[in-house]
Scaffold this motif. Structure first.
Motif, PDB file in Angstrom:
ATOM      1  N   LYS A  53      82.175  -8.403 -10.992  1.00  0.00           N
ATOM      2  CA  LYS A  53      82.045  -6.936 -11.033  1.00  0.00           C
ATOM      3  C   LYS A  53      80.579  -6.550 -10.844  1.00  0.00           C
ATOM      4  N   ALA A  54      80.368  -5.451 -10.129  1.00  0.00           N
ATOM      5  CA  ALA A  54      79.015  -4.952  -9.905  1.00  0.00           C
ATOM      6  C   ALA A  54      78.409  -4.480 -11.212  1.00  0.00           C
ATOM      7  N   GLU A  55      77.116  -4.741 -11.363  1.00  0.00           N
ATOM      8  CA  GLU A  55      76.407  -4.390 -12.580  1.00  0.00           C
ATOM      9  C   GLU A  55      74.995  -3.917 -12.207  1.00  0.00           C
ATOM     10  N   VAL A  56      74.555  -2.845 -12.867  1.00  0.00           N
ATOM     11  CA  VAL A  56      73.219  -2.306 -12.626  1.00  0.00           C
ATOM     12  C   VAL A  56      72.528  -2.126 -13.966  1.00  0.00           C
ATOM     13  N   LYS A  57      71.302  -2.643 -14.070  1.00  0.00           N
ATOM     14  CA  LYS A  57      70.514  -2.490 -15.296  1.00  0.00           C
ATOM     15  C   LYS A  57      69.420  -1.457 -15.042  1.00  0.00           C
ATOM     16  N   LEU A  58      69.336  -0.477 -15.955  1.00  0.00           N
ATOM     17  CA  LEU A  58      68.353   0.589 -15.838  1.00  0.00           C
ATOM     18  C   LEU A  58      67.404   0.548 -17.027  1.00  0.00           C
ATOM     19  N   SER A  59      66.144   0.838 -16.775  1.00  0.00           N
ATOM     20  CA  SER A  59      65.131   0.924 -17.830  1.00  0.00           C
ATOM     21  C   SER A  59      64.866   2.376 -18.165  1.00  0.00           C
ATOM     22  N   GLN A  60      64.556   2.645 -19.433  1.00  0.00           N
ATOM     23  CA  GLN A  60      64.179   3.989 -19.863  1.00  0.00           C
ATOM     24  C   GLN A  60      62.822   4.351 -19.276  1.00  0.00           C
ATOM     25  N   ASN A  61      62.636   5.653 -19.024  1.00  0.00           N
ATOM     26  CA  ASN A  61      61.306   6.100 -18.637  1.00  0.00           C
ATOM     27  C   ASN A  61      60.492   6.395 -19.893  1.00  0.00           C
ATOM     28  N   LYS A  62      59.262   6.856 -19.734  1.00  0.00           N
ATOM     29  CA  LYS A  62      58.362   7.099 -20.878  1.00  0.00           C
ATOM     30  C   LYS A  62      58.909   8.143 -21.837  1.00  0.00           C
ATOM     31  N   GLN A  63      59.757   9.063 -21.357  1.00  0.00           N
ATOM     32  CA  GLN A  63      60.339  10.098 -22.212  1.00  0.00           C
ATOM     33  C   GLN A  63      61.645   9.652 -22.861  1.00  0.00           C
ATOM     34  N   GLY A  64      62.088   8.420 -22.590  1.00  0.00           N
ATOM     35  CA  GLY A  64      63.317   7.906 -23.183  1.00  0.00           C
ATOM     36  C   GLY A  64      64.566   8.247 -22.389  1.00  0.00           C
ATOM     37  N   HIS A  65      64.404   8.755 -21.156  1.00  0.00           N
ATOM     38  CA  HIS A  65      65.545   9.108 -20.312  1.00  0.00           C
ATOM     39  C   HIS A  65      65.829   7.988 -19.315  1.00  0.00           C
ATOM     40  N   TYR A  66      67.047   8.000 -18.812  1.00  0.00           N
ATOM     41  CA  TYR A  66      67.419   7.063 -17.761  1.00  0.00           C
ATOM     42  C   TYR A  66      67.523   7.820 -16.448  1.00  0.00           C
ATOM     43  N   LEU A  67      66.543   7.610 -15.583  1.00  0.00           N
ATOM     44  CA  LEU A  67      66.568   8.149 -14.233  1.00  0.00           C
ATOM     45  C   LEU A  67      66.747   6.979 -13.291  1.00  0.00           C
ATOM     46  N   THR A  68      67.391   7.226 -12.171  1.00  0.00           N
ATOM     47  CA  THR A  68      67.548   6.175 -11.177  1.00  0.00           C
ATOM     48  C   THR A  68      67.723   6.796  -9.803  1.00  0.00           C
ATOM     49  N   THR A  69      67.318   6.047  -8.827  1.00  0.00           N
ATOM     50  CA  THR A  69      67.566   6.434  -7.448  1.00  0.00           C
ATOM     51  C   THR A  69      68.961   5.938  -7.085  1.00  0.00           C
ATOM     52  N   GLY A  70      69.698   6.772  -6.402  1.00  0.00           N
ATOM     53  CA  GLY A  70      71.036   6.420  -5.939  1.00  0.00           C
ATOM     54  C   GLY A  70      71.310   7.169  -4.661  1.00  0.00           C
ATOM     55  N   SER A  71      72.586   7.343  -4.341  1.00  0.00           N
ATOM     56  CA  SER A  71      72.901   8.107  -3.134  1.00  0.00           C
ATOM     57  C   SER A  71      74.187   8.909  -3.311  1.00  0.00           C
ATOM     58  N   ILE A  72      74.237  10.006  -2.584  1.00  0.00           N
ATOM     59  CA  ILE A  72      75.441  10.827  -2.464  1.00  0.00           C
ATOM     60  C   ILE A  72      75.749  10.916  -0.982  1.00  0.00           C
ATOM     61  N   ASN A  73      76.933  10.442  -0.631  1.00  0.00           N
ATOM     62  CA  ASN A  73      77.374  10.454   0.762  1.00  0.00           C
ATOM     63  C   ASN A  73      76.316   9.861   1.688  1.00  0.00           C
ATOM     64  N   GLY A  74      75.652   8.787   1.225  1.00  0.00           N
ATOM     65  CA  GLY A  74      74.667   8.085   2.044  1.00  0.00           C
ATOM     66  C   GLY A  74      73.261   8.661   2.004  1.00  0.00           C
ATOM     67  N   ASN A  75      73.047   9.760   1.292  1.00  0.00           N
ATOM     68  CA  ASN A  75      71.721  10.382   1.199  1.00  0.00           C
ATOM     69  C   ASN A  75      71.075  10.022  -0.136  1.00  0.00           C
ATOM     70  N   GLU A  76      69.816   9.579  -0.093  1.00  0.00           N
ATOM     71  CA  GLU A  76      69.109   9.181  -1.308  1.00  0.00           C
ATOM     72  C   GLU A  76      68.842  10.382  -2.208  1.00  0.00           C
ATOM     73  N   VAL A  77      69.121  10.201  -3.504  1.00  0.00           N
ATOM     74  CA  VAL A  77      68.916  11.241  -4.512  1.00  0.00           C
ATOM     75  C   VAL A  77      68.398  10.582  -5.791  1.00  0.00           C
ATOM     76  N   THR A  78      67.954  11.421  -6.725  1.00  0.00           N
ATOM     77  CA  THR A  78      67.548  10.937  -8.039  1.00  0.00           C
ATOM     78  C   THR A  78      68.527  11.460  -9.071  1.00  0.00           C
ATOM     79  N   PHE A  79      69.084  10.539  -9.863  1.00  0.00           N
ATOM     80  CA  PHE A  79      70.018  10.893 -10.927  1.00  0.00           C
ATOM     81  C   PHE A  79      69.327  10.821 -12.279  1.00  0.00           C
ATOM     82  N   LEU A  80      69.665  11.761 -13.152  1.00  0.00           N
ATOM     83  CA  LEU A  80      69.301  11.726 -14.563  1.00  0.00           C
ATOM     84  C   LEU A  80      70.611  11.566 -15.322  1.00  0.00           C
ATOM     85  N   LEU A  81      70.806  10.418 -15.966  1.00  0.00           N
ATOM     86  CA  LEU A  81      72.063  10.174 -16.670  1.00  0.00           C
ATOM     87  C   LEU A  81      72.175  11.092 -17.870  1.00  0.00           C
TER      88      LEU A  81
END
Length: 172
Positions: A53-81
Protein backbone atom coordinates in the motif's frame (compact mmCIF):
# COMPACT_ATOMS: atom_id res chain seq x y z
CA UNK A 1 48.33 59.91 -11.39
CA UNK A 2 45.12 59.67 -13.42
CA UNK A 3 45.59 55.95 -13.94
CA UNK A 4 45.66 55.31 -10.20
CA UNK A 5 42.49 57.40 -9.74
CA UNK A 6 40.73 55.39 -12.45
CA UNK A 7 41.97 52.14 -10.91
CA UNK A 8 40.70 53.24 -7.47
CA UNK A 9 37.29 54.22 -8.94
CA UNK A 10 37.04 50.88 -10.78
CA UNK A 11 37.98 49.00 -7.60
CA UNK A 12 35.24 50.82 -5.65
CA UNK A 13 32.79 49.95 -8.42
CA UNK A 14 33.71 46.23 -8.26
CA UNK A 15 33.46 46.22 -4.44
CA UNK A 16 29.89 47.54 -4.73
CA UNK A 17 29.06 44.88 -7.33
CA UNK A 18 30.54 42.17 -5.07
CA UNK A 19 28.43 43.38 -2.11
CA UNK A 20 25.30 43.44 -4.27
CA UNK A 21 25.92 39.89 -5.53
CA UNK A 22 26.61 38.65 -1.98
CA UNK A 23 23.39 40.25 -0.73
CA UNK A 24 21.38 38.75 -3.61
CA UNK A 25 22.80 35.27 -2.86
CA UNK A 26 21.92 35.60 0.83
CA UNK A 27 18.35 36.61 -0.01
CA UNK A 28 18.03 33.67 -2.41
CA UNK A 29 19.41 31.16 0.13
CA UNK A 30 17.29 32.43 3.04
CA UNK A 31 14.11 32.52 0.92
CA UNK A 32 14.63 28.82 0.22
CA UNK A 33 15.26 28.11 3.92
CA UNK A 34 12.08 29.97 4.93
CA UNK A 35 10.08 28.22 2.21
CA UNK A 36 11.24 24.82 3.51
CA UNK A 37 10.33 25.80 7.08
CA UNK A 38 6.83 26.81 5.91
CA UNK A 39 6.35 23.63 3.81
CA UNK A 40 8.89 20.93 4.67
CA UNK A 41 7.01 18.48 2.42
CA UNK A 42 7.52 19.98 -1.04
CA UNK A 43 8.54 16.51 -2.19
CA UNK A 44 6.63 14.14 0.10
CA UNK A 45 8.45 10.96 1.15
CA UNK A 46 6.54 8.18 -0.67
CA UNK A 47 7.03 4.47 -0.07
CA UNK A 48 5.10 1.20 -0.14
CA UNK A 49 4.32 -0.55 3.14
CA UNK A 50 4.77 -4.30 3.70
CA UNK A 51 1.32 -4.93 2.15
CA UNK A 52 2.16 -2.99 -1.01
CA UNK A 53 0.00 0.00 0.00
CA UNK A 54 1.16 3.53 -0.78
CA UNK A 55 2.41 5.48 2.21
CA UNK A 56 3.47 9.11 2.61
CA UNK A 57 5.28 10.55 5.63
CA UNK A 58 4.86 14.26 6.34
CA UNK A 59 6.82 16.47 8.74
CA UNK A 60 5.30 19.30 10.76
CA UNK A 61 6.27 22.83 9.86
CA UNK A 62 7.55 25.36 12.44
CA UNK A 63 3.96 26.30 13.37
CA UNK A 64 2.99 22.66 14.01
CA UNK A 65 0.91 22.31 10.82
CA UNK A 66 1.15 19.70 8.11
CA UNK A 67 1.55 21.28 4.70
CA UNK A 68 2.48 19.32 1.61
CA UNK A 69 2.79 19.73 -2.09
CA UNK A 70 0.38 17.58 -4.06
CA UNK A 71 -1.75 17.83 -7.16
CA UNK A 72 -5.33 18.32 -8.28
CA UNK A 73 -6.12 16.98 -11.72
CA UNK A 74 -2.39 16.98 -12.52
CA UNK A 75 -1.76 20.58 -11.37
CA UNK A 76 0.66 21.19 -8.49
CA UNK A 77 -0.94 22.71 -5.37
CA UNK A 78 -0.17 23.15 -1.68
CA UNK A 79 -2.38 21.36 0.84
CA UNK A 80 -2.85 22.24 4.51
CA UNK A 81 -4.21 19.16 6.27
CA UNK A 82 -7.30 20.07 8.32
CA UNK A 83 -9.15 17.27 10.10
CA UNK A 84 -11.68 19.87 11.31
CA UNK A 85 -12.82 20.66 7.76
CA UNK A 86 -15.67 18.56 6.38
CA UNK A 87 -14.61 18.98 2.75
CA UNK A 88 -11.55 19.89 0.80
CA UNK A 89 -11.82 23.68 0.62
CA UNK A 90 -10.33 25.54 -2.33
CA UNK A 91 -9.89 29.31 -2.58
CA UNK A 92 -11.84 30.71 -5.56
CA UNK A 93 -8.77 32.03 -7.46
CA UNK A 94 -7.09 28.61 -7.26
CA UNK A 95 -10.32 26.84 -8.30
CA UNK A 96 -10.49 29.14 -11.33
CA UNK A 97 -6.86 28.36 -12.24
CA UNK A 98 -7.62 24.64 -11.95
CA UNK A 99 -10.75 24.95 -14.08
CA UNK A 100 -13.02 23.39 -11.46
CA UNK A 101 -16.75 23.52 -12.18
CA UNK A 102 -19.31 24.77 -9.67
CA UNK A 103 -22.29 22.48 -8.98
CA UNK A 104 -24.60 24.57 -6.81
CA UNK A 105 -23.99 26.44 -3.58
CA UNK A 106 -24.75 26.29 0.12
CA UNK A 107 -23.80 28.08 3.32
CA UNK A 108 -20.86 26.54 5.19
CA UNK A 109 -19.85 27.23 8.77
CA UNK A 110 -16.16 28.17 8.78
CA UNK A 111 -13.74 29.38 11.44
CA UNK A 112 -14.51 32.90 10.17
CA UNK A 113 -18.28 32.40 10.32
CA UNK A 114 -20.86 31.41 7.69
CA UNK A 115 -19.87 31.75 4.04
CA UNK A 116 -21.50 30.85 0.73
CA UNK A 117 -19.46 28.09 -0.94
CA UNK A 118 -19.84 26.22 -4.22
CA UNK A 119 -19.78 22.46 -4.55
CA UNK A 120 -17.31 20.83 -6.90
CA UNK A 121 -15.69 17.45 -7.50
CA UNK A 122 -11.97 16.83 -7.85
CA UNK A 123 -11.43 14.10 -10.43
CA UNK A 124 -7.93 13.17 -9.17
CA UNK A 125 -6.10 14.35 -6.06
CA UNK A 126 -2.64 13.09 -5.19
CA UNK A 127 -0.08 13.41 -2.43
CA UNK A 128 3.12 11.57 -3.24
CA UNK A 129 2.11 8.11 -4.44
CA UNK A 130 -1.39 8.23 -2.90
CA UNK A 131 -4.15 8.90 -5.43
CA UNK A 132 -7.78 9.72 -4.60
CA UNK A 133 -10.57 9.97 -7.15
CA UNK A 134 -13.89 11.85 -7.29
CA UNK A 135 -13.30 13.82 -4.09
CA UNK A 136 -16.06 16.17 -2.92
CA UNK A 137 -14.80 19.72 -2.41
CA UNK A 138 -15.98 23.27 -1.82
CA UNK A 139 -14.90 26.39 -3.64
CA UNK A 140 -14.64 29.13 -1.05
CA UNK A 141 -14.64 32.75 -2.30
CA UNK A 142 -13.81 33.95 1.24
CA UNK A 143 -10.46 32.15 1.51
CA UNK A 144 -7.49 34.47 1.07
CA UNK A 145 -4.64 31.94 1.24
CA UNK A 146 -2.68 30.03 -1.36
CA UNK A 147 -3.22 26.72 0.42
CA UNK A 148 -6.04 24.27 -0.12
CA UNK A 149 -7.54 22.87 3.08
CA UNK A 150 -7.39 19.10 2.81
CA UNK A 151 -10.50 18.19 4.78
CA UNK A 152 -12.19 14.93 5.69
CA UNK A 153 -13.80 14.34 2.27
CA UNK A 154 -10.24 13.37 1.22
CA UNK A 155 -8.71 12.28 4.53
CA UNK A 156 -11.48 9.73 5.22
CA UNK A 157 -10.17 7.84 2.18
CA UNK A 158 -6.76 7.25 3.79
CA UNK A 159 -5.52 5.95 7.11
CA UNK A 160 -3.47 8.46 9.02
CA UNK A 161 -1.48 8.32 12.21
CA UNK A 162 0.76 10.78 14.00
CA UNK A 163 3.92 9.99 15.91
CA UNK A 164 5.82 12.92 17.33
CA UNK A 165 6.14 15.55 14.63
CA UNK A 166 5.47 13.15 11.78
CA UNK A 167 2.16 12.23 10.14
CA UNK A 168 1.84 9.08 8.07
CA UNK A 169 -0.84 8.84 5.39
CA UNK A 170 -1.55 5.32 4.14
CA UNK A 171 -3.66 4.06 1.28
CA UNK A 172 -6.71 2.06 2.49
Amino acid sequence: MKTSQHTFAAAKYFVWIAWFIAFALLVFVFQEVLKNQWNPNTQPNSTLDSNGKAEVKLSQNKQGHYLTTGSINGNEVTFLLDTGATNVSIPLPIANQLGLKKYGSHIAQTANGPVKVYQTVINRLSIGNIYLFNVDASINPGMRSNEILLGMSALKQVEFSQSGKQLTLREQ
